[in-house]
Design a protein around this motif. Structure first.
Motif, PDB file in Angstrom:
ATOM      1  N   TRP A   1      71.619   0.105  30.960  1.00 43.89           N
ATOM      2  CA  TRP A   1      70.665   0.372  30.127  1.00 43.89           C
ATOM      3  C   TRP A   1      69.692  -0.873  29.553  1.00 43.89           C
ATOM      4  O   TRP A   1      70.085  -2.099  30.271  1.00 43.89           O
ATOM      5  CB  TRP A   1      71.123   1.043  29.084  1.00 43.89           C
ATOM      6  CG  TRP A   1      71.987   0.165  28.161  1.00 43.89           C
ATOM      7  CD1 TRP A   1      73.350  -0.318  28.416  1.00 43.89           C
ATOM      8  CD2 TRP A   1      71.687  -0.330  26.761  1.00 43.89           C
ATOM      9  NE1 TRP A   1      73.810  -1.150  27.408  1.00 43.89           N
ATOM     10  CE2 TRP A   1      72.875  -1.090  26.510  1.00 43.89           C
ATOM     11  CE3 TRP A   1      70.557  -0.348  26.332  1.00 43.89           C
ATOM     12  CZ2 TRP A   1      72.830  -2.001  25.205  1.00 43.89           C
ATOM     13  CZ3 TRP A   1      70.655  -1.149  24.652  1.00 43.89           C
ATOM     14  CH2 TRP A   1      71.682  -1.993  24.399  1.00 43.89           C
TER      15      TRP A   1
ATOM     16  N   ASN B   1      80.703  11.427  21.579  1.00 52.86           N
ATOM     17  CA  ASN B   1      79.721  10.375  22.149  1.00 52.86           C
ATOM     18  C   ASN B   1      78.850   9.932  21.244  1.00 52.86           C
ATOM     19  O   ASN B   1      77.802  10.752  20.825  1.00 52.86           O
ATOM     20  CB  ASN B   1      79.052  11.346  22.992  1.00 52.86           C
ATOM     21  CG  ASN B   1      80.085  11.845  24.428  1.00 52.86           C
ATOM     22  OD1 ASN B   1      80.835  11.130  24.877  1.00 52.86           O
ATOM     23  ND2 ASN B   1      80.036  13.172  24.717  1.00 52.86           N
ATOM     24  N   LEU B   2      78.824   8.710  20.879  1.00 47.58           N
ATOM     25  CA  LEU B   2      78.135   7.949  20.001  1.00 47.58           C
ATOM     26  C   LEU B   2      77.412   6.763  20.350  1.00 47.58           C
ATOM     27  O   LEU B   2      78.058   5.991  21.337  1.00 47.58           O
ATOM     28  CB  LEU B   2      78.949   7.743  18.619  1.00 47.58           C
ATOM     29  CG  LEU B   2      79.628   8.944  17.957  1.00 47.58           C
ATOM     30  CD1 LEU B   2      80.560   8.530  16.905  1.00 47.58           C
ATOM     31  CD2 LEU B   2      78.694  10.092  17.222  1.00 47.58           C
ATOM     32  N   VAL B   3      76.597   6.287  19.465  1.00 44.43           N
ATOM     33  CA  VAL B   3      75.989   4.732  19.989  1.00 44.43           C
ATOM     34  C   VAL B   3      76.068   3.995  18.444  1.00 44.43           C
ATOM     35  O   VAL B   3      75.526   4.690  17.442  1.00 44.43           O
ATOM     36  CB  VAL B   3      74.377   4.736  20.307  1.00 44.43           C
ATOM     37  CG1 VAL B   3      74.224   3.214  20.377  1.00 44.43           C
ATOM     38  CG2 VAL B   3      74.299   5.713  21.404  1.00 44.43           C
TER      39      VAL B   3
ATOM     40  N   PHE C   1      78.346   1.786  23.168  1.00 44.94           N
ATOM     41  CA  PHE C   1      78.377   3.391  23.532  1.00 44.94           C
ATOM     42  C   PHE C   1      79.834   3.428  23.402  1.00 44.94           C
ATOM     43  O   PHE C   1      80.671   2.991  23.933  1.00 44.94           O
ATOM     44  CB  PHE C   1      77.970   3.416  24.741  1.00 44.94           C
ATOM     45  CG  PHE C   1      76.407   3.129  25.181  1.00 44.94           C
ATOM     46  CD1 PHE C   1      75.367   3.880  24.691  1.00 44.94           C
ATOM     47  CD2 PHE C   1      75.928   1.868  25.826  1.00 44.94           C
ATOM     48  CE1 PHE C   1      73.970   3.738  24.622  1.00 44.94           C
ATOM     49  CE2 PHE C   1      74.670   1.638  25.753  1.00 44.94           C
ATOM     50  CZ  PHE C   1      73.877   2.411  25.310  1.00 44.94           C
ATOM     51  N   CYS C   2      79.924   4.547  22.726  1.00 42.67           N
ATOM     52  CA  CYS C   2      81.286   4.894  22.228  1.00 42.67           C
ATOM     53  C   CYS C   2      81.627   6.324  22.723  1.00 42.67           C
ATOM     54  O   CYS C   2      80.921   7.198  22.867  1.00 42.67           O
ATOM     55  CB  CYS C   2      81.617   5.075  20.654  1.00 42.67           C
ATOM     56  SG  CYS C   2      81.088   3.461  19.829  1.00 42.67           S
ATOM     57  N   SER C   3      82.812   6.590  23.243  1.00 48.50           N
ATOM     58  CA  SER C   3      83.390   8.128  23.677  1.00 48.50           C
ATOM     59  C   SER C   3      84.650   8.267  22.975  1.00 48.50           C
ATOM     60  O   SER C   3      85.346   9.271  23.726  1.00 48.50           O
ATOM     61  CB  SER C   3      83.221   7.874  25.267  1.00 48.50           C
ATOM     62  OG  SER C   3      84.241   6.947  25.694  1.00 48.50           O
TER      63      SER C   3
ATOM     64  N   GLU D   1      75.008   6.833  15.696  1.00 43.95           N
ATOM     65  CA  GLU D   1      74.234   7.836  15.901  1.00 43.95           C
ATOM     66  C   GLU D   1      74.875   8.755  16.919  1.00 43.95           C
ATOM     67  O   GLU D   1      75.394   8.265  17.908  1.00 43.95           O
ATOM     68  CB  GLU D   1      72.750   7.700  16.195  1.00 43.95           C
ATOM     69  CG  GLU D   1      71.960   6.914  15.094  1.00 43.95           C
ATOM     70  CD  GLU D   1      70.652   6.383  15.600  1.00 43.95           C
ATOM     71  OE1 GLU D   1      69.558   6.622  14.941  1.00 43.95           O
ATOM     72  OE2 GLU D   1      70.326   6.011  16.765  1.00 43.95           O
ATOM     73  N   ARG D   2      74.363  10.128  17.111  1.00 42.52           N
ATOM     74  CA  ARG D   2      74.867  10.697  18.157  1.00 42.52           C
ATOM     75  C   ARG D   2      74.178  10.356  19.357  1.00 42.52           C
ATOM     76  O   ARG D   2      73.151   9.942  19.394  1.00 42.52           O
ATOM     77  CB  ARG D   2      74.508  12.205  17.943  1.00 42.52           C
ATOM     78  CG  ARG D   2      74.876  13.215  19.037  1.00 42.52           C
ATOM     79  CD  ARG D   2      74.762  14.812  18.466  1.00 42.52           C
ATOM     80  NE  ARG D   2      73.327  14.978  17.814  1.00 42.52           N
ATOM     81  CZ  ARG D   2      72.347  15.253  18.558  1.00 42.52           C
ATOM     82  NH1 ARG D   2      72.679  15.651  19.984  1.00 42.52           N
ATOM     83  NH2 ARG D   2      71.386  15.580  18.239  1.00 42.52           N
ATOM     84  N   ARG D   3      74.960  10.225  20.597  1.00 43.16           N
ATOM     85  CA  ARG D   3      74.343   9.791  21.734  1.00 43.16           C
ATOM     86  C   ARG D   3      73.533  10.697  22.477  1.00 43.16           C
ATOM     87  O   ARG D   3      73.875  11.862  22.615  1.00 43.16           O
ATOM     88  CB  ARG D   3      75.331   9.114  22.694  1.00 43.16           C
ATOM     89  CG  ARG D   3      74.883   8.400  23.832  1.00 43.16           C
ATOM     90  CD  ARG D   3      75.988   7.787  24.752  1.00 43.16           C
ATOM     91  NE  ARG D   3      75.473   7.036  25.899  1.00 43.16           N
ATOM     92  CZ  ARG D   3      76.102   6.335  26.677  1.00 43.16           C
ATOM     93  NH1 ARG D   3      77.468   6.395  26.747  1.00 43.16           N
ATOM     94  NH2 ARG D   3      75.427   6.046  27.817  1.00 43.16           N
TER      95      ARG D   3
END
Length: 324
Positions: free
Chosen positions: A222, A148-150, A164-166, A188-190
């Motif tokens: 968002w 779970n990242l951005v 937004f990545c999953s 970065e970590r989401r």
């Protein structure tokens, strides 16, 4: 307590000030810049200054020299108006200008560099960092930070290019899309939490933080480009619905971030606050937006400073500081 602002530098001036407002440029945020400039011009019209609007381009420097401004007010978002390039030109021309200097502008615009400065200053940042446009790095990043990242461009604002990545595939797509905004990403970590922003204004008493503003958008959305600049698509709640302790800490961190990058005059720091009240500093904007839906003037108004008074104060600071 209302921040202490002054017109002394302007009142001592023998004539009406010549103020050049510069907007536009090649940035994807150029139209936002133009919208900000219209708000600034309308507000400055009530102050009695001699104003002229300049579109950033190849001839802008010669046009500014011909106009002979007392102060330049850059109302630009993104490079080259916000990344130190334009500020450097003003230094060369010895023209006073509103906002941060060359180095602070450059650092603020380069999110990974700013993140390093913030981390060294002990400010609460999210785990992650810069990533070159290399697809083979995606699996390594996921292995280090989780799935779970951005991912976002290293030097764009207004939510442009944020992904937004999953999954590894999502991150690979984000890396490939980075070519639209330059080669580098920050990953970065989401963090799931409340979006909050805090404006900072340099005053006669030092750096003053406005009350934190909570930004609320409809469920499943968002604060992206569309929700930032379309009236009615976001709600600004001021002060944010947080405890007194968290509000005070947000204001403290915003001032410390402003000082860590050696910003001057104004800045706006963006945060996430998780459900436990944990604060995460996302980035700092050295030239906050001045549109009808912008957060910085809203924070100033809540502090008792009208929009014309805010602009007058910024012009006053630039004039008193002088060129260079």
């Amino acid at each position: 307590m209302k921040p202490q602002i002054s017109r002394e530098a302007i009142l001592m001036h023998p004539r009406a000030l010549r103020v050049a407002v510069v907007c536009g440029g090649p940035s994807p945020e150029a139209n936002v810049s133009r919208a900000s400039s219209r708000q600034v011009l309308d507000a400055l019209a009530s102050l009695g200054h001699v104003m002229e609007l300049f579109e950033y381009g190849h001839s802008v420097m010669s046009a500014l020299i011909e106009f002979v401004p007392d102060v330049v007010f850059p109302v630009m978002h993104g490079g080259p108006g916000e990344d130190g390039t334009f500020q450097g030109a003003m230094e060369v021309l010895c023209i006073p200008y509103v906002g941060s200097g060359v180095l602070a502008s450059k650092l603020a615009m380069q999110k990974p560099l700013a993140k390093l400065v913030f981390r060294d200053a002990g400010l609460p940042v999210i785990e992650g960092g810069a990533l070159k446009n290399e697809l083979r790095a995606a699996e390594d990043i996921v292995r280090a930070l989780g799935v779970n990242l951005v991912a976002k461009p290293s030097s764009e604002g207004s939510g442009l290019g944020v992904t937004f990545c999953s999954s590894v595939a999502d991150l690979e797509a984000a890396i490939a899309d980075a070519q639209l905004y330059g080669r580098d990403l920050m990953v970065e970590r989401r963090i799931v939490g409340m979006e909050v922003t805090v404006g900072v204004l340099d005053t006669l008493d030092g750096s003053y933080a406005f009350a934190p503003v909570e930004v609320a958008t409809p469920a499943g959305s968002w604060y992206d480009f569309e929700h930032r600049y379309t009236p009615g698509l976001s709600d600004h709640i001021l002060p944010a619905r947080l405890s007194t302790e968290v509000l005070a800490e947000l204001m403290s961190v915003a001032v410390r971030a402003h000082r860590a990058l050696d910003c001057r005059d104004l800045s706006r720091s963006d945060f996430l606050v998780d459900e436990r009240g944990g604060i995460f500093l996302l980035e700092l904007n050295s030239l906050p937006g001045m549109t009808a839906t912008s957060l910085y003037p809203e924070g100033a108004f809540h502090a008792g400073i009208s929009f014309p008074a805010l602009l007058d104060h910024l012009i006053c600071r630039a004039l008193a500081r002088g060129p260079g």
